[in-house]
Design an enzyme around this catalytic site. Structure first.
Site, short mmCIF file in Angstrom:
data_model
loop_
_atom_site.label_atom_id
_atom_site.label_comp_id
_atom_site.label_asym_id
_atom_site.label_seq_id
_atom_site.Cartn_x
_atom_site.Cartn_y
_atom_site.Cartn_z
N LYS A 81 18.46 30.91 -40.29
CA LYS A 81 17.39 31.55 -39.66
C LYS A 81 18.03 31.50 -38.48
O LYS A 81 18.79 30.83 -37.95
CB LYS A 81 16.33 31.36 -39.84
CG LYS A 81 15.25 31.68 -38.94
CD LYS A 81 13.70 31.63 -38.65
CE LYS A 81 12.99 32.20 -38.41
NZ LYS A 81 11.59 31.70 -38.05
N SER A 156 7.92 34.46 -40.11
CA SER A 156 8.82 35.19 -38.89
C SER A 156 10.60 34.88 -40.48
O SER A 156 11.37 35.48 -39.85
CB SER A 156 8.74 34.64 -38.34
OG SER A 156 9.20 33.25 -38.06
N SER A 180 5.62 30.26 -41.28
CA SER A 180 6.97 30.59 -40.89
C SER A 180 7.75 30.44 -42.42
O SER A 180 8.56 32.04 -42.84
CB SER A 180 7.56 31.18 -40.28
OG SER A 180 7.20 31.73 -38.86
N1 GLN Z 1 3.10 33.91 -38.08
C1 GLN Z 1 2.84 33.11 -36.95
C2 GLN Z 1 2.79 33.75 -36.44
O1 GLN Z 1 2.97 34.93 -35.42
C3 GLN Z 1 3.87 31.98 -37.10
C4 GLN Z 1 5.07 31.94 -36.93
C5 GLN Z 1 6.16 30.82 -37.45
O2 GLN Z 1 5.67 30.07 -38.34
N2 GLN Z 1 6.85 30.55 -36.53
O3 GLN Z 1 2.69 32.80 -34.82
#
Ligand code: GLN
Length: 479
Positions: A81, A156, A180
């Site tokens: 990532k 994400s 994410s």
């Molecule tokens: N989707 C969640 C957010 O927007 C989690 C993001 C993540 O785990 N980095 O904060």
């Protein structure tokens, strides 16, 4: 002979190399062409690290020819990532503000992967600064879900999930602050683990919300997931929150006939969940009972406040962590004679809408007068949620929920409605608030073919139980 690369498990690769069925360089070329061929369509990678990958593969071939041990993950292609630092290539966090940022050091997990012989083929696309649930906030354009072109891969870590699901790489690293890793794993039909807070070093992970961020593995099967976890987990003196827990031997203990006591917090997911997901979830429950596990209803009284609590804490921490991108030291700089103006212009142009929204909200909840009402209350709620879990784990070994309330949604469907988007993390954020490990396991598909994931959570440092139940469910679905 080369294995069918798109389907190959890490073990097929390490075994094949040892038996000299193919070389690491041959395998690496197959990986690089899979990345090149599929990336045009999916946009799962921001950067391909071709010359690094080939150099690593050559080194592995050299070691094998000398009779040296090439490492536990020798020759296994991996996607990283793009918020995890890797030298010599940009680490962009999918943001314009870091478009040209080349880190001066490797993250600890990268060092461990390199020592284990993994071959890094590229930096995966993601939501900007890991803020999002659909990959649509990436400055480099959205990643597509290989299960349907107009579908989001989740986020994400959507690039990592799509790369694994599409057969570009057998394994990938993601990061999980509120879901994410697990939500995109569910949307793309693969396995994903958010480890216990502190299990994997965060040194070299670009910070979003430091009290919840964790790096974790994504893979197409449980063995690969556990293998990758065993390589990256473990104490690191460079991360002050790193835990001294011994995970050695975790991969050798998955095939045991163990029956778990599994908690079902039913009141938590009685509303807002898609009918088809509910049906599949009920199938899982009865299959687990048939398999000899004990399922008991449990109550987590404060868990319905998790999303609100998460967004106050995550945004507060993000507003502080992202203050460093001011054009002064690294990343984008829009020049102006007046320093304040330079910072303002740099941040205005460098950050996207979602990141700005969160910085503004986070600054607000920390501001004098608001801090009591929002941030302090959220930290109190977080303690209550943590206690709910601690009490539940006195009674059960694991807790079962769907990973997401719906299967993958369409591109554009939620991007203009942040609250709707945030709700797709409703089942995943509690584990981050509590610091406990959680896994998403693919199980079945809704009628139109979109994959579904189920989530299991365990007590602190009990990743082993998650892999073991993952193995049980993997067998059920493979039958
Ligand atoms: N989707 C969640 C957010 O927007 C989690 C993001 C993540 O785990 N980095 O904060």
């Amino acid at each position: 002979m080369m294995p069918d690369y798109g389907q190959a498990a890490a073990k097929d690769i390490t075994d094949g190399l040892q038996k000299k069925r193919f070389s690491a360089v041959e395998l690496c070329r197959a990986a690089l062409s899979a990345v090149e061929e599929k990336n045009h369509k999916l946009n799962a990678f921001i950067t391909a690290t071709e010359s690094l990958a080939l150099k690593q593969a050559e080194q592995i071939d050299r070691k094998i020819s000398r009779g040296e041990n090439p490492g536990f993950l020798a020759g296994v292609p991996i996607a990283i990532k793009d918020n995890i630092c890797l030298t010599d290539y940009p680490t962009t966090c999918a943001s314009k503000i870091l478009e040209n940022f080349i880190p001066p050091f490797n993250a600890t997990c990268i060092e461990r992967l390199v020592d284990a012989g993994a071959v890094i083929v590229g930096k995966a696309n993601m939501d900007e600064f890991a803020m999002g649930s659909s990959n649509e906030t990436s400055y480099f354009g959205p990643t597509l879900n290989p299960h349907g072109e107009n579908l989001v891969p989740g986020g994400s870590s959507g690039g990592s999930a799509a790369a694994v699901a599409a057969g570009m790489v057998p394994v990938a690293l993601g990061s999980d602050t509120g879901g994410s890793i697990r939500q995109p794993a569910a949307f793309c039909g693969i396995y994903g683990l958010k480890p216990t807070y502190g299990a994997v070093s965060r040194y070299g992970l670009v910070a979003f919300a430091s009290s919840m961020d964790q790096i974790g593995p994504m893979a197409r099967n449980i063995d690969d997931l556990a293998a990758l976890f065993s390589v990256i987990a473990g104490f690191d003196e460079n991360d002050a929150t790193s835990a001294k827990h011994d995970y050695s031997g975790i991969t050798g203990n998955l095939d045991v006939d163990i029956k778990f006591r599994i908690g079902l917090p039913r009141s938590f997911f009685k509303e807002g969940i898609d009918r088809e997901i509910e049906n599949i979830f009920e199938q899982v429950v009865s299959r687990l009972i048939d398999d000899g596990h004990q399922l008991v209803e449990i109550d987590l009284p404060h868990i319905n406040l998790a999303i609100a609590t998460y967004h106050v804490i995550a945004n507060a921490e993000a507003s502080s962590n992202l203050a460093r991108y001011d054009g002064a030291r690294y990343g984008l700089r829009i020049n102006d004679d007046e320093p304040g103006e330079m910072m303002c212009r740099t941040r205005s142009e460098g950050f996207g809408r979602e990141v700005k929204r969160r910085i503004i909200l986070g600054t607000y909840v920390l501001s004098a007068g608001c801090c009591e009402a929002y941030y302090n209350r959220a930290t109190q709620l977080r303690n209550l949620i943590r206690n709910d879990f601690a009490e539940a784990f006195n009674e059960v070994d694991l807790i079962l929920t769907p990973t997401t309330p719906t299967a993958a949604f369409k591109i554009g469907e939620k991007i203009h409605n942040p609250l709707d988007m945030y709700l797709s993390d409703i089942f995943t954020v509690p584990a981050n608030l509590a610091g406990i490990p959680a896994i998403s396991i693919p199980y079945g598909k809704v009628n139109d073919g979109r994959p579904v994931g189920i989530q299991l959570m365990a007590g602190m440092f009990d990743e082993l139980s998650l892999f073991q139940i993952g193995r049980c469910i993997e067998r059920m679905t493979g039958e």
